[in-house]
Enzyme design. Structure first.
Site, short mmCIF file in Angstrom:
data_model
loop_
_atom_site.label_atom_id
_atom_site.label_comp_id
_atom_site.label_asym_id
_atom_site.label_seq_id
_atom_site.Cartn_x
_atom_site.Cartn_y
_atom_site.Cartn_z
N THR A 107 0.82 -1.22 0.00
CA THR A 107 0.00 0.00 0.00
C THR A 107 0.85 1.26 0.00
N GLY A 146 2.69 -2.84 8.29
CA GLY A 146 2.96 -3.10 9.69
C GLY A 146 4.43 -3.39 9.92
N GLU A 389 -6.20 -5.94 4.14
CA GLU A 389 -6.29 -7.06 3.19
C GLU A 389 -7.41 -6.84 2.20
C1 LIG Z 1 -2.48 -17.15 10.87
C2 LIG Z 1 -1.43 -17.61 11.78
C3 LIG Z 1 -0.14 -16.93 11.44
C4 LIG Z 1 0.91 -17.42 12.35
C5 LIG Z 1 1.60 -16.30 13.01
C6 LIG Z 1 0.80 -15.73 14.11
C7 LIG Z 1 1.25 -14.36 14.32
C8 LIG Z 1 0.38 -13.45 13.57
C9 LIG Z 1 -0.78 -13.20 14.33
C10 LIG Z 1 -1.98 -13.42 13.84
C11 LIG Z 1 -2.29 -13.75 12.43
C12 LIG Z 1 -3.42 -12.91 12.01
C13 LIG Z 1 -3.41 -12.79 10.52
C14 LIG Z 1 -4.08 -11.56 10.10
C15 LIG Z 1 -3.07 -10.45 10.04
C16 LIG Z 1 -3.76 -9.24 9.53
C17 LIG Z 1 -2.77 -8.14 9.34
C18 LIG Z 1 -3.19 -7.42 8.14
C19 LIG Z 1 -2.28 -6.26 7.89
C20 LIG Z 1 -2.69 -5.66 6.59
C21 LIG Z 1 -2.09 -6.03 5.44
C22 LIG Z 1 -2.56 -5.47 4.19
O1 LIG Z 1 -3.54 -4.75 4.14
S1 LIG Z 1 -1.65 -5.91 2.82
C23 LIG Z 1 -2.37 -5.00 1.52
C24 LIG Z 1 -3.73 -5.54 1.15
N1 LIG Z 1 -4.17 -4.89 -0.04
C25 LIG Z 1 -5.17 -5.37 -0.77
O2 LIG Z 1 -5.84 -6.32 -0.43
C26 LIG Z 1 -5.40 -4.63 -2.06
C27 LIG Z 1 -6.79 -4.89 -2.59
N2 LIG Z 1 -6.80 -4.80 -4.02
C28 LIG Z 1 -6.67 -5.94 -4.79
O3 LIG Z 1 -6.53 -7.04 -4.32
C29 LIG Z 1 -6.75 -5.75 -6.28
O4 LIG Z 1 -6.42 -4.44 -6.62
C30 LIG Z 1 -8.18 -6.03 -6.81
C31 LIG Z 1 -8.50 -7.47 -6.54
C32 LIG Z 1 -9.17 -5.14 -6.12
C33 LIG Z 1 -8.20 -5.71 -8.27
O5 LIG Z 1 -7.27 -6.59 -8.89
P1 LIG Z 1 -6.70 -6.20 -10.30
O6 LIG Z 1 -5.69 -7.18 -10.71
O7 LIG Z 1 -6.29 -4.77 -10.22
O8 LIG Z 1 -7.92 -6.24 -11.31
P2 LIG Z 1 -9.13 -7.22 -11.49
O9 LIG Z 1 -9.46 -7.06 -12.93
O10 LIG Z 1 -10.20 -6.97 -10.50
O11 LIG Z 1 -8.56 -8.70 -11.26
C34 LIG Z 1 -7.91 -9.31 -12.34
C35 LIG Z 1 -7.99 -10.78 -12.15
O12 LIG Z 1 -7.23 -11.15 -11.01
C36 LIG Z 1 -8.01 -11.92 -10.14
N3 LIG Z 1 -7.56 -11.64 -8.79
C37 LIG Z 1 -7.56 -10.45 -8.19
N4 LIG Z 1 -7.06 -10.59 -6.94
C38 LIG Z 1 -6.72 -11.88 -6.78
C39 LIG Z 1 -6.15 -12.64 -5.71
N5 LIG Z 1 -5.84 -12.09 -4.54
N6 LIG Z 1 -5.93 -13.95 -5.89
C40 LIG Z 1 -6.26 -14.52 -7.06
N7 LIG Z 1 -6.82 -13.87 -8.13
C41 LIG Z 1 -7.04 -12.56 -7.96
C42 LIG Z 1 -9.41 -11.46 -10.39
O13 LIG Z 1 -10.33 -12.45 -9.95
C43 LIG Z 1 -9.39 -11.30 -11.87
O14 LIG Z 1 -9.44 -12.58 -12.43
P3 LIG Z 1 -10.15 -12.79 -13.84
O15 LIG Z 1 -11.57 -12.37 -13.61
O16 LIG Z 1 -9.42 -11.86 -14.78
O17 LIG Z 1 -9.99 -14.24 -14.10
C1 LIG Z 2 -4.29 -1.22 10.53
C2 LIG Z 2 -3.87 -1.33 9.09
C3 LIG Z 2 -2.78 -2.14 8.76
C4 LIG Z 2 -2.35 -2.22 7.43
N1 LIG Z 2 -1.25 -2.99 7.13
C5 LIG Z 2 -0.81 -3.02 5.85
C6 LIG Z 2 0.36 -3.78 5.52
O1 LIG Z 2 0.96 -4.41 6.39
N2 LIG Z 2 0.80 -3.77 4.24
C7 LIG Z 2 0.13 -3.09 3.25
O2 LIG Z 2 0.58 -3.11 2.10
N3 LIG Z 2 -1.00 -2.38 3.53
C8 LIG Z 2 -1.48 -2.34 4.80
N4 LIG Z 2 -2.62 -1.62 5.09
C9 LIG Z 2 -3.30 -0.86 4.03
C10 LIG Z 2 -4.58 -1.54 3.58
O3 LIG Z 2 -4.30 -2.68 2.83
C11 LIG Z 2 -5.39 -0.53 2.74
O4 LIG Z 2 -5.78 0.53 3.58
C12 LIG Z 2 -6.61 -1.21 2.13
O5 LIG Z 2 -6.20 -2.07 1.10
C13 LIG Z 2 -7.63 -0.20 1.60
O6 LIG Z 2 -7.05 0.60 0.61
P1 LIG Z 2 -7.11 2.20 0.77
O7 LIG Z 2 -6.66 2.55 2.13
O8 LIG Z 2 -6.41 2.76 -0.40
O9 LIG Z 2 -8.64 2.54 0.68
P2 LIG Z 2 -9.48 3.13 -0.66
O10 LIG Z 2 -9.43 2.09 -1.66
O11 LIG Z 2 -8.88 4.46 -0.92
O12 LIG Z 2 -10.89 3.22 0.01
C14 LIG Z 2 -11.55 4.46 0.18
C15 LIG Z 2 -13.01 4.25 -0.24
O13 LIG Z 2 -13.04 4.04 -1.66
C16 LIG Z 2 -13.85 2.90 -1.95
N5 LIG Z 2 -13.36 2.25 -3.17
C17 LIG Z 2 -12.08 2.10 -3.55
N6 LIG Z 2 -11.99 1.42 -4.69
C18 LIG Z 2 -13.27 1.12 -5.07
C19 LIG Z 2 -13.85 0.42 -6.17
N7 LIG Z 2 -13.09 -0.12 -7.14
N8 LIG Z 2 -15.19 0.30 -6.19
C20 LIG Z 2 -15.96 0.81 -5.22
N9 LIG Z 2 -15.47 1.50 -4.15
C21 LIG Z 2 -14.14 1.65 -4.09
C22 LIG Z 2 -13.67 2.00 -0.75
O14 LIG Z 2 -14.77 1.10 -0.64
C23 LIG Z 2 -13.63 3.00 0.40
O15 LIG Z 2 -14.95 3.27 0.83
C24 LIG Z 2 -3.05 -1.52 6.42
C25 LIG Z 2 -4.16 -0.72 6.74
C26 LIG Z 2 -4.58 -0.63 8.07
C27 LIG Z 2 -5.76 0.23 8.42
#
Ligand SMILES: CCCCCCCC/C=C\CCCCCCCCC/C=C/C(=O)SCCNC(=O)CCNC(=O)[C@H](O)C(C)(C)COP(=O)(O)OP(=O)(O)OC[C@H]1O[C@@H](n2cnc3c(N)ncnc32)[C@H](O)[C@@H]1OP(=O)(O)O
Ligand SMILES: Cc1cc2nc3c(=O)[nH]c(=O)nc-3n(C[C@H](O)[C@H](O)[C@H](O)COP(=O)(O)OP(=O)(O)OC[C@H]3O[C@@H](n4cnc5c(N)ncnc54)[C@H](O)[C@@H]3O)c2cc1C
Length: 632
Positions: A107, A146, A389
């Site tokens: 991110t 994180g 996520e």
């Molecule tokens: C569990 C025990 C562990 C042991 C250790 C214990 C210690 C740890 C303690 C506890 C564990 C707890 C675990 C939980 C921890 C939580 C911490 C979280 C911290 C936060 C981390 C983050 O936030 S990381 C960043 C996360 N960011 C996102 O999720 C971004 C979201 N956006 C997207 O995923 C993509 O942009 C999106 C899917 C929205 C769009 O994809 P894109 O490629 O841009 O376009 P699209 O046309 O929609 O998709 C194309 C194509 O790809 C397929 N697809 C998309 N995503 C996926 C995927 N993830 N996997 C597989 N396929 C995917 C999609 O279906 C499309 O397919 P087709 O339709 O073209 O076939």
């Molecule tokens: C506590 C915490 C821990 C995190 N840890 C990590 C980490 O370890 N690593 C990492 O990489 N990231 C991490 N993140 C970031 C996190 O993955 C992003 O915040 C998350 O993916 C949401 O993206 P954004 O913040 O850009 O929200 P945005 O996408 O900007 O969301 C803003 C608004 O826009 C809307 N929106 C956005 N796109 C669309 C769409 N296509 N259609 C309709 N509505 C839409 C959303 O629904 C939302 O209401 C963390 C975030 C938090 C809060």
């Protein structure tokens, strides 16, 4: 419910894991305490030969209030999923021994959801056989990962791969951030903490600016794609495989959600059993508030959700393990299914528990507003799950995208995935399953109602999209015109999944458990189904899965269910087998002495360590004595 942690006594014998004292900690103290805890658990694991599962359960017993969460739940799994065997051999031993401390840096300040628009670049330099990483502008800096702020020595940086003038999309790169000698940021690296959050403040979520940081070509995690020495890009698997880490964490979030709602419902139900307030008969004895129908209506949904999420996590873990095993063998057939399912269920589970946790907090009256009740803290700690996520709306839309593909296959007479097999049925062949009131006492009948409602929601939005396209709207306008319905369809599918897993799990348990236990679980499953229909009655009516008569029967049965659950409510939360130190709540202790524990917590309040507050000498004394205040 939670695999009883046989090592609980060892863990909670140590003051470090006794959570009473966390109140009043500064961020730095919380941060240090979290690191100290994880490393101490690691020592206990070695001293007592704990398994990895024991280690994970220990962390869950501490409500994830530990350090290195991203290192453990994302950095290591990402290496396992994105690195070649040679790269795993190099990086995994270092990560698993904490010789390097990692984060997952995807991110950015300007983008989190839209991965295609990430601005960080990794440009291949064939002259030096390196990648040059840069965050070109303010919005490009990594923001949120994180442990990035003060802890991580390394990051898996997701960046746009540039070779020559061509962008090959988002790829993962191992980047060292800090010296392993003195922990100072390396040249070109600007890193720090993004500041205090609503909760989870022991975690140093950070920012990262990359100013032309050079890494060797071998640092691109190359399981799914690689760059040759002469600059050719070779893709060995779908680039969606690079998203695999997120799929795993979405599964983990379902369990995190289950763990937190168990805490919340346990606190609310135990406290409601000891709290006596008012009475229904004039002059009569004060009632346990748990006996008020409205109190049951407020908190039994969290009890049912605890069990529903437990069964769904168990089912999804099995589904994930099958898919992951195939994906790691290069067979991506189940990738779309597991992504669609876990995107939707992560969103649904986190939405469900954040809503029900607030209901648990409200059900504790004034004391629910005290940190010592812990319900509020638990809610603050859980709130990020609707965003991390993948923002929930975006995740529902990914699930809906999967469902649209599945119903198109079904309508074309093709095979569909097991989780969407209901879409093969002719939508016009449904008949309302509940023909008499007693049918509402059978979860299997309710499951048919959920199935019809989900099928109807998906079919309806598919038809509307088709209509919009045929009316001349372009794809993106047609989609944007139907996003709300797409989210609704995804939620309907997810709620069906929870109900199906609950019904099937109870049915399987019946074959081995006592009739008494089976009857209690059936009752809870029935209540979960009834309550879900009542709270979304408009959608169920719209789907014609039920009519007003059926809704009347269902509402009546739901209220009867409250009374049926009441006698077992405390036992059902005791069955979570959670240690007082895990729950941490003065209101939810096993001994039920809520008032005593509240008062003990108040006495520990730092402000109470002196009788006369410093402010007295600065402001109050002269005021009280009527003397003129000095200029403030
Ligand atoms: C569990 C025990 C562990 C042991 C250790 C214990 C210690 C740890 C303690 C506890 C564990 C707890 C675990 C939980 C921890 C939580 C911490 C979280 C911290 C936060 C981390 C983050 O936030 S990381 C960043 C996360 N960011 C996102 O999720 C971004 C979201 N956006 C997207 O995923 C993509 O942009 C999106 C899917 C929205 C769009 O994809 P894109 O490629 O841009 O376009 P699209 O046309 O929609 O998709 C194309 C194509 O790809 C397929 N697809 C998309 N995503 C996926 C995927 N993830 N996997 C597989 N396929 C995917 C999609 O279906 C499309 O397919 P087709 O339709 O073209 O076939
Ligand atoms: C506590 C915490 C821990 C995190 N840890 C990590 C980490 O370890 N690593 C990492 O990489 N990231 C991490 N993140 C970031 C996190 O993955 C992003 O915040 C998350 O993916 C949401 O993206 P954004 O913040 O850009 O929200 P945005 O996408 O900007 O969301 C803003 C608004 O826009 C809307 N929106 C956005 N796109 C669309 C769409 N296509 N259609 C309709 N509505 C839409 C959303 O629904 C939302 O209401 C963390 C975030 C938090 C809060």
């Amino acid at each position: 419910m939670q695999k009883t942690f046989k090592n609980e006594k060892i863990l909670f014998a140590e003051p470090l894991f006794q959570c009473d004292g966390l109140a009043g900690f500064t961020r730095s103290e919380l941060y240090e305490n979290a690191i100290h805890r994880t490393l101490r658990i690691n020592q206990l694991k070695k001293e007592h030969n704990w398994t990895q599962e024991d280690f994970d359960i220990a962390i869950r017993c501490l409500n994830y209030e530990v350090g290195f969460v991203i290192h453990l739940s994302m950095f290591i799994p990402a290496i396992e999923r994105l690195a070649t065997d040679d790269q795993k051999a190099k990086w995994l031993p270092l990560a698993e021994s904490y010789r390097i401390l990692g984060t997952y840096a995807q991110t950015e300040l300007g983008h989190g959801t839209n991965l295609m628009a990430l601005e960080t670049t990794a440009t291949f330099d064939p002259r030096t056989d390196e990648f040059v990483l840069r965050t070109p502008q303010l919005s490009s800096m990594k923001w949120w990962p994180g442990s990035l702020g003060k802890t991580a020595t390394h990051a898996i940086v997701l960046a746009q791969l540039i070779i020559g003038n061509k962008n090959y999309g988002m790829n993962p790169f191992m980047v060292q951030l800090r010296s392993l000698e003195d922990h100072m940021p390396l040249p070109g690296i600007i890193v720090g903490d993004i500041g205090a959050k609503l909760g989870a403040n022991s975690n140093d979520n950070g920012f990262l600016i990359l100013n032309d940081v050079r890494i060797p070509r071998e640092n691109m995690l190359a399981r799914n794609s690689k760059v040759t020495k002469d600059g050719r890009y070779i893709q060995t698997s779908t680039n969606k495989a690079n998203y695999a880490t997120m799929v795993l964490v979405r599964l983990s979030i379902i369990r995190w959600a289950e763990d937190t709602i168990k805490n919340g419902s346990l606190i609310a139900i135990r406290y409601s059993a000891v709290r006596r307030q008012s009475s229904l008969q004039a002059g009569g004895p004060e009632m346990q508030v748990l006996d008020y129908q409205t109190q049951q209506y407020k908190i039994f949904p969290s009890l049912a959700a605890s069990y529903a999420l437990f069964f769904t996590y168990e089912a999804m873990m099995k589904e994930y393990e099958i898919a992951y095993a195939q994906i790691m063998r290069g067979n991506n057939q189940l990738l779309g299914q597991i992504h669609g399912q876990l995107s939707g269920l992560k969103a649904f589970a986190s939405d469900l528990v954040t809503y029900e946790l607030e209901m648990c907090r409200r059900s504790c009256g004034g004391h629910g507003y005290l940190k010592a009740s812990v319900v509020g803290e638990t809610l603050l700690h859980t709130l990020p799950l609707v965003t991390v996520e993948g923002d929930n709306t975006v995740m529902y839309l990914q699930c809906a995208r999967y469902l649209l593909k599945q119903i198109a296959k079904a309508l074309a007479g093709q095979d569909v995935d097991e989780p969407t097999s209901y879409l093969k049925k002719d939508i016009l062949s449904y008949t309302c399953p509940v023909q008499k009131g007693e049918h509402c006492t059978n979860p299997n009948y309710l499951l048919k109602i959920y199935t019809q409602r989900a099928h109807s929601a998906i079919a309806s939005v598919a038809r509307q999209l088709q209509f919009d396209l045929e009316s001349g709207k372009d794809q993106s306008s047609a989609f944007n015109n139907n996003l709300v319905s797409l989210v609704q369809a995804a939620k309907a599918h997810c709620q069906l999944c929870l109900m199906k897993n609950f019904v099937e799990s109870v049915s399987a348990l019946e074959r081995t458990c006592s009739e008494n236990l089976a009857s209690v679980l059936r009752q809870l499953c029935l209540y979960f189904g009834l309550h879900g229909i009542v709270t979304a009655s408009g959608e169920f009516l719209e789907s014609e899965a039920i009519g007003l008569q059926q809704l009347e029967w269902i509402k009546a049965e739901e209220l009867k269910s409250l009374a049926a659950i009441r006698p077992n409510a405390v036992a059902l939360v005791d069955a979570f087998d959670l240690h007082d130190q895990t729950v941490m709540s003065a209101l939810g202790r096993y001994d039920g002495n809520a008032y005593q524990h509240l008062f003990e917590a108040a006495k520990r309040e730092p402000m109470n360590q002196t009788q006369v507050p410093p402010a007295y000498y600065k402001y109050l004394r002269d005021l009280i004595k009527g003397q003129p205040l000095a200029k403030l």
